[in-house]
Each structure stands twice: as structure tokens, then as C-alpha cells.
Design an enzyme around this catalytic site. Structure first.
Site, PDB file in Angstrom:
ATOM      1  N   TYR A 225       0.935  -1.281  -0.081  1.00 31.30           N
ATOM      2  CA  TYR A 225       0.010   0.034  -0.048  1.00 31.30           C
ATOM      3  C   TYR A 225       0.891   1.087  -0.031  1.00 31.30           C
ATOM      4  CZ  TYR A 225      -4.170   2.584   1.246  1.00 31.30           C
ATOM      5  OH  TYR A 225      -5.251   3.590   1.203  1.00 31.30           O
ATOM      6  N   CYS A 410       6.983 -36.659  41.599  1.00 29.80           N
ATOM      7  CA  CYS A 410       7.246 -36.937  42.902  1.00 29.80           C
ATOM      8  C   CYS A 410       6.552 -38.127  43.497  1.00 29.80           C
ATOM      9  CB  CYS A 410       7.168 -35.808  43.817  1.00 29.80           C
ATOM     10  SG  CYS A 410       5.348 -35.508  44.052  1.00 29.80           S
TER      11      CYS A 410
HETATM   12  S1  IVH Z   1      -3.852  -3.391   3.204  1.00 23.52           S
HETATM   13  C1  IVH Z   1      -5.977   0.761   4.764  1.00 23.52           C
HETATM   14  N1  IVH Z   1      -3.033  -5.673   2.483  1.00 23.52           N
HETATM   15  O1  IVH Z   1      -3.826  -6.925   7.747  1.00 23.52           O
HETATM   16  C2  IVH Z   1      -5.602  -0.603   4.524  1.00 23.52           C
HETATM   17  N2  IVH Z   1      -3.163  -5.120   4.647  1.00 23.52           N
HETATM   18  O2  IVH Z   1      -6.030  -6.971   9.357  1.00 23.52           O
HETATM   19  C3  IVH Z   1      -4.237  -1.030   4.807  1.00 23.52           C
HETATM   20  N3  IVH Z   1      -2.331  -6.993   5.661  1.00 23.52           N
HETATM   21  O3  IVH Z   1      -3.309  -3.914   9.373  1.00 23.52           O
HETATM   22  C4  IVH Z   1      -4.087  -2.620   5.163  1.00 23.52           C
HETATM   23  N4  IVH Z   1      -1.750  -8.265   4.241  1.00 23.52           N
HETATM   24  O4  IVH Z   1      -1.169  -5.426   8.762  1.00 23.52           O
HETATM   25  C5  IVH Z   1      -3.148  -4.680   3.369  1.00 23.52           C
HETATM   26  N5  IVH Z   1      -2.163  -7.497   1.494  1.00 23.52           N
HETATM   27  C6  IVH Z   1      -2.419  -6.701   2.525  1.00 23.52           C
HETATM   28  C7  IVH Z   1      -2.317  -7.241   3.649  1.00 23.52           C
HETATM   29  C8  IVH Z   1      -2.691  -6.516   4.636  1.00 23.52           C
HETATM   30  C9  IVH Z   1      -1.648  -8.265   5.522  1.00 23.52           C
HETATM   31  C10 IVH Z   1      -2.476  -6.844   7.476  1.00 23.52           C
HETATM   32  C11 IVH Z   1      -1.890  -5.217   7.665  1.00 23.52           C
HETATM   33  C12 IVH Z   1      -3.377  -4.738   7.971  1.00 23.52           C
HETATM   34  C13 IVH Z   1      -4.266  -5.992   8.590  1.00 23.52           C
HETATM   35  C14 IVH Z   1      -5.673  -5.948   8.784  1.00 23.52           C
END
Ligand code: IVH
Length: 685
Positions: A225, A410
Site C-alpha cells: 500500500y 514425585c
Molecule cells: S491493506 C488501509 N493489504 O492486515 C488498508 N493489509 O487485518 C491497509 N495485511 O493492518 C491494509 N496483508 O497489517 C493490506 N495485502 C495486504 C495485507 C494487509 C496483511 C495486514 C495489515 C493490516 C491487517 C488488517
């Protein structure tokens, strides 16, 4: 070599090594041998040592670590770190898509991605250089872990190409299974606690003070992201921004698909639900994101998460294996826990050999027999759980699992409390695993925090007869420890010194943690705190009746009875007396506050910035201990702004405009006449 030659060579080597790093870790196409790489890295390190003025923060030498972070600074996120809405079924995914189609009256494309199971990180770049890496924290502010993150090979320290001047990449730090297994094996050997899963291990690693150890543990990073001002002007879609980021040096997963129909989305989900077992790291689901930035903007956000994205979580993985035998383990309170030994089997990236069976009722409920084929799942714990038995596969003549009647260590006859499923070994005072367990609990981080004395060392000292209970710890000396060793542990000079130092430090651990450390059955951290809030010293707790104790909010009769039983036992009272004589805190700090001269009575303070000799909470507590008051924002009524390092310019401006005096930490010390030694940790007592 002249200075100018050194500068040029350092710059050239840095660029070359970073390129090799990218080829190796991101493209998986190395163009030189590991040996050649190491030689170049060594040359760079040598030059940087000789010409430290040319050491760049983005130098590839930073990846081997070396920097130590004493305390992770809390920093505010420029953009809040949101989370994702979760879904567990196809229906929820279908609802999500329908909801979006109600708002967006045109074709919607979804970017389907892996949901990496690690911890999120915000990577901030300025002019192509990584300037800060911050954990998620509470979403509004997190910890600055830059020094540690720089050791991760897949985090670019310096970008190449047409990157924007200022921007942030969000991603996930994961610990690959290989690193996780290696780490846990080493910990098991050293007698240290194991990490339950790669996510916990990654989180624990990122918070290590020693970045060299972080480098050794081999974390990995995937970015998913991008955030910056005017992002939508530069790229139309999320997918485009990630492709650009890959060119600049970021590790962007190739496993991404753009889908337009629900069938395509489910195809992606189903594929990865299976294929995830072949990945070298853990994923716990799939993330769907609306690809177009314009559409994302139209959909907007809730307070917690974007309305244009959703996570689909996979069901916990399960596997069948054979129940080979059952061990009975003795806990620190004497509880006997049956543990199944299983035919080793792969589950969620690790080999499973054991599963907890909880208690006798659990064994009865499944009517477990030796040789049974059982279904195992992994929860958040290290030891997996049995959730079912395949009766069709039971062998004729299989023997039922029976619960032991005697303590496996024990030999004492086990007892059962009325109405409870658990069996106990009643030999609390001399059953070795109970005594060792109590000592291990006492030294644990949330109790007395004498971490330098791990499980293995406690076992050694107990077996050697040097400690028989927790109070004996305080009779240990450097001379007694130094030089002791067996084939598992050895007390070298530094270890012995660290243990003695930690024991000394533990004498200032607040009373509520000491009460928790005593290991009274049913008295956890929170209960200990609650009791101490009502009863300020150990004597009043010892003398409180069951009725009085049960009257405390959250402390029911069960807890009150355990507390009473603990302090009615003369062995425990003797331990308390010896700990008291050793100098541990047996009274609440507040009760000592009145000892301080109330020189700050009527004065209000706004605390801002970072202090050399106090933690932030520590300095606030000190203000109150001397009769002062903490207020959160500056007004004309504020008496002082107590300014530490890095105080915000806004606050300074406001204080100056209202004519509120700004005082330093040294001024404050002078006001209260405190001696520096006492304030070293910010804890005065
Ligand atoms: S997008 C605003 N993409 O999942 C959105 N998050 O449960 C930002 N995560 O806090 C997150 N893979 O730590 C996004 N492909 C992915 C992800 C991902 C793992 C995690 C991330 C987030 C959490 C939410």
C-alpha cells in the site's frame, strides 16, 4: 587513499551492493557469488570505519545491525494506520461486493492480494532514502523501529528510479517459517520460552534492543500500500502504484490478481487456501481492494477501516495424525496436564508432535484410545489442540487412555478439588516442577523481570541445591554463580553479573508486581493490581478476611480463598519475610508519597518531550508525589511547562504567547531537590 577517493569508493560500493541486494532478494536473480558480495561488504565496512564522515544512513553495512535502541520512541503516524474489515464466509464477500456496487455505478475491478500474517509497518521515504520505520501501535501512533527494520534485506534503504520526494509505503514484516523454526530450535536448546507462531516471533524480534540479533533472525517484508499527497494524480489504480514501487526497489508480491467478477475472486481465494501451504511464510487470508483510486475515494472510510477493502480469513488449518502416547505434566500450582505425543505431522508451516489434552474430562469426552487417529488444529498457542477423533480408524483392541493417579515426578497420590475436572499433586513444597515453576514465574518479565535467569538456569540452580524457593534467589552472589556450568548452561562472567544486577534492580519492582510474582493461585497481573489498589501493603492483605477480600471489585470468593490459603501457609509467610528482608517492595508506592515534601502543592504542570532521567510516566508520577498536578494542555492557568528534548514547537509557541514559564528537567530536579541517583529510572521509590 585520499579522502575524496574514499568518498567516491564508498558511494560506488554502496550503490553496487544495494543493487546486488535487490537482484538477490527482490528479483531472486543474483549476479555475483555470496563470497564476492561479502568481500565487497567488508571493504565498505573497512572504509566506513576509517572515514566515518562518509558513513551513509542508507549504507548496506547497516543491514548487519549493530545499533542498539534503548527505548523505542513513540511517534505519531502522518496518516492513521487503519485495519481491515474481516470476513469469514463467501456470503460476507458477496455482501461486500454488492454494497460497493450500490455506491459505484460503473464496472469495479478488485485487486486480490495475499494477507500476510505478520505485523504492519509504515516505511517513510524522503528523497529516496528510508528515513523512518514505525510500527502500527494503536493506529494513531507507533514505535520508531528504524534501526531494526534497516537490517531487513527486503526493505530498500535507498530507492532508484522516478520515486516521489516524500511518500510512505505500508507493508507487513513477516518471519519466514525457516527463520522461525531455526529460532525456536535455538530457544528450546537454550531453555528459553518458545514463540507461539511466526507473527509473535516477528513482533518480538522487531522490539529487540540489539539490531545485530534482529539481523540474525532474518525477517522479511512485503509492501502492499502506498500513501502520499496527490497519489491519485500520479496513478489511477492501486495496482499501478505497486508496480511502480516494485521498480523503485520494494518487495511487492507477484501473487496478486485483478478480478472483475465474484467467480474470479473466489477462484483466487480457493487457489490460495490450498497453495498457501507451499509458501515459505504464513498468510492468514486474502485481501480484496477496489483497484481504482477514484472509486476508493467515492467509497470512503469508516473510523476503523476503508470501505473499499475487506479481508477474507482462511479457516484454521487442521490435519489428522496418530495419538502415540500421553505424558502428564506438572504445573507450578500442581495441576496435572495430560499432553498427547503425536506422530509428527506438518501443520501451518511447522511440525506438530504434541497437543494438549486439557484434563481428564477432555480425555473422557473424546473417549481417547492409544493409536487413535485424531484431528489437530493450531490456535494462538504453541501447543495445538485435538478437536476430534476418527472412530472409523480405531484399531481393534486399542487401549483407552487413563488418567494417572500418582504425580509422574514425585509420586505423590493426586487429589481433586470438589467440582473441578483438574487433578493436583498435593506436594507443593517439594515436588520439583512445582517449585521450579514458581521460581520461573517469579523471575518472568511481567513479574520481577529477572530475565537473565532463564528456565534452564533456574533448573540448574535448583538441581544444584542453590535455590529451593524464590527467596533463595536473593542469597545468590556473583562468586556463587560465576564459573558454574553443565552441558546445557554456563554462568560466564557477564551472565553472572547480569543476574546479580537484575536481582538488585528487582528490588524496586512495584508492590503489585511483587504480589503477582508470589504466584498465588488465581492472582494474575490484573487481580494483583486490583488488590493493591485497596490494600496498600502486604500486612493488610495477610490479615484481611475472606469476606473483606471478596468485597473488592473483581475479586470473588474463589480468589479470596486462594489468597487466604496462601498466607495461612507458614512456608509462604516465611518466604515473604525473607523477601522483605532482602529489600523487595511490599507496600504501594502511593503510601510513600506523603513522605515527600509537598513542595509542588497547588502547581500545575504540562509535560512535553523526552527526558534524560525520567520516563514520561515517571516524571508525571514524580510531580504528583511532590504534591503537583498534571494537566494535558497549556492554558493561562498552567504554572509550568516542563520541557524535555524534542518538545513540540506548537507547545513552545503557546507557552510563550501565554507567558507560561518553560522549565527544564534540571530546573525541575532543583525544585524538588531530588538526587540524581534516585531519579535514574524515573521511579522515585
Ligand atoms: S491493506 C488501509 N493489504 O492486515 C488498508 N493489509 O487485518 C491497509 N495485511 O493492518 C491494509 N496483508 O497489517 C493490506 N495485502 C495486504 C495485507 C494487509 C496483511 C495486514 C495489515 C493490516 C491487517 C488488517
Amino acid at each position: 587513499m585520499t579522502k575524496e577517493e574514499a568518498r567516491l569508493r564508498i558511494a560506488a560500493l554502496s550503490d553496487e551492493l544495494e543493487q546486488h541486494n535487490y537482484n538477490y532478494y527482490i528479483l531472486a536473480k543474483p549476479t555475483i557469488s555470496d563470497y564476492e558480495f561479502d568481500m565487497k561488504l567488508e571493504e565498505l565496512a573497512r572504509l566506513e570505519k576509517e572515514f566515518p564522515e562518509f558513513l551513509l544512513p542508507s549504507s548496506p553495512t547497516q543491514r548487519v545491525g549493530g545499533g542498539v535502541t534503548k527505548e523505542f520512541k513513540s511517534v505519531k503516524h502522518r496518516y492513521p494506520m487503519l485495519s481491515l474489515a474481516n470476513s469469514y464466509s463467501r456470503e460476507e464477500i458477496a455482501e461486500f461486493i454488492n454494497r460497493i456496487k450500490k455506491t459505484i455505478d460503473e464496472e469495479v475491478e478488485f485487486c486480490c492480494e495475499l494477507k500476510f500474517d505478520g505485523l504492519s509497518i509504515s516505511l517513510q521515504y524522503e528523497n529516496g532514502m528510508l528515513v523512518r520505520a514505525v510500527t502500527r501501535g494503536d493506529g494513531a501512533q507507533g514505535d520508531d523501529v528504524t534501526t531494526n527494520v534497516k537490517t531487513i534485506r527486503t526493505v530498500p534503504l535507498k530507492l532508484h528510479g522516478d520515486y516521489p520526494e516524500f511518500f510512505e509505503m505500508r507493508g507487513e514484516i513477516v518471519m519466514p517459517f525457516e527463520s522461525f523454526n531455526r529460532l525456536n530450535e535455538a530457544r528450546a536448546e537454550a531453555g528459553d520460552d518458545l514463540f507461539a507462531n511466526p507473527r509473535n516471533a516477528a513482533a518480538g524480534t522487531l522490539k529487540l534492543q540489539d539490531s545485530k540479533e534482529v539481523a540474525r533472525r532474518r525477517l522479511d517484508n512485503y509492501c502492499y500500500y502506498m500513501m502520499m499527497e496527490g497519489l491519485e494524480d500520479r496513478y489511477q489504480t492501486h495496482y499501478q502504484s505497486l508496480q511502480a514501487a516494485r521498480k523503485w526497489g520494494f518487495n511487492i508480491s507477484n501473487f496478486m490478481a485483478r478480478c472483475k467478477t465474484i467467480d474470479e475472486i473466489f477462484e483466487f481465494i480457493d487457489y490460495w487456501d490450498e497453495a498457501r501451504h507451499q509458501l515459505p511464510f504464513a498468510i492468514d487470508g486474502i485481501v480484496l481492494k477496489v483497484n481504482s483510486y477514484a472509486q476508493q475515494q467515492a467509497l470512503g472510510y469508516t473510523a476503523k477501516s476503508p470501505k473499499w477493502a475487506i479481508a477474507y480469513k482462511f479457516k484454521a488449518e487442521e490435519v489428522e495424525t496418530e495419538l502415540q502416547s500421553v505424558d502428564f505434566q506438572v504445573g507450578r500450582h500442581g495441576t496435572i496436564t495430560p499432553v498427547a505425543n503425536l506422530a509428527p505431522v506438518q501443520l501451518a508451516g511447522t511440525t506438530v508432535k504434541r497437543a494438549t489434552l486439557n484434563n481428564e474430562d477432555f480425555i473422557r469426552q473424546f473417549d481417547l484410545h492409544y493409536g487413535d487417529t485424531v484431528t489437530v488444529v493450531k490456535g494462538g498457542e504453541i501447543i495445538p489442540k485435538i478437536i476430534g477423533v476418527n472412530f472409523d480408524k480405531r484399531q481393534a483392541g486399542a487401549q483407552p487412555v487413563t488418567f494417572t493417579k500418582a504425580c509422574p515426578v514425585c509420586g505423590a497420590e493426586l487429589v481433586q478439588n470438589e467440582g473441578e475436572a483438574a487433578w493436583y499433586c498435593p506436594n507443593a513444597q517439594s515436588c520439583p516442577p512445582q517449585v521450579k515453576g514458581r521460581i520461573e514465574h517469579f523471575i518472568s518479565r511481567k513479574a520481577m523481570n529477572i530475565e537473565s535467569l532463564g528456565e534452564g538456569k533456574v533448573e540448574f540452580l535448583y538441581d544444584a541445591g542453590l535455590i529451593k524457593d524464590v527467596a533463595d534467589l536473593y542469597s545468590l552472589t556473583f562468586d556463587k554463580l560465576y564459573g558454574l556450568s553443565n552441558d546445557k548452561v554456563s554462568f560466564k562472567e557477564k551472565t553472572a553479573k547480569n543476574i546479580i544486577d537484575a536481582l538488585e534492580k528487582s528490588k524496586s519492582v512495584p508492590f503489585e508486581r511483587v504480589l503477582f510474582a508470589l504466584g498465588i493461585r488465581n492472582v494474575g497481573e490484573v487481580v494483583a493490581k486490583t488488590i493493591v489498589a485497596e490494600y496498600h501493603d502486604i500486612d493488610s492483605i495477610i490479615h484481611a478476611s475472606v469476606e473483606e477480600l471478596s468485597a473488592i471489585n473483581m475479586v470473588g470468593e474463589v480468589i479470596a480463598l486462594s489468597v487466604k490459603a496462601f498466607f495461612e501457609n507458614p512456608v509462604n509467610l516465611d518466604i515473604v519475610e525473607r523477601l522483605r528482608a532482602a529489600g523487595l517492595q511490599f507496600a504501594k508506592a502511593d503510601t510513600l508519597k506523603s513522605d515527600k515534601e509537598q513542595v509542588l502543592t497547588g502547581k500545575s504542570f504540562v509535560v512535553s518531550g523526552v527526558f534524560a532521567h525520567y520516563s514520561r510516566d515517571g516524571i508525571k508520577e514524580t510531580i504528583e508525589a511532590y504534591g503537583g498536578k498534571n494537566v494535558s494542555s497549556i492554558s493561562s492557568k498552567t504554572d509550568y511547562v516542563l520541557a524535555g528534548d524534542k518538545m513540540g514547537p506548537e507547545k513552545r509557541k503557546k507557552a510563550e504567547s501565554l507567558g507560561v514559564p518553560i522549565i527544564t528537567e534540571a530546573d525541575f530536579d532543583a525544585m524538588i531537590g531530588v538526587k540524581r541517583e534516585n531519579a535514574e529510572t524515573g521511579l522515585l521509590f
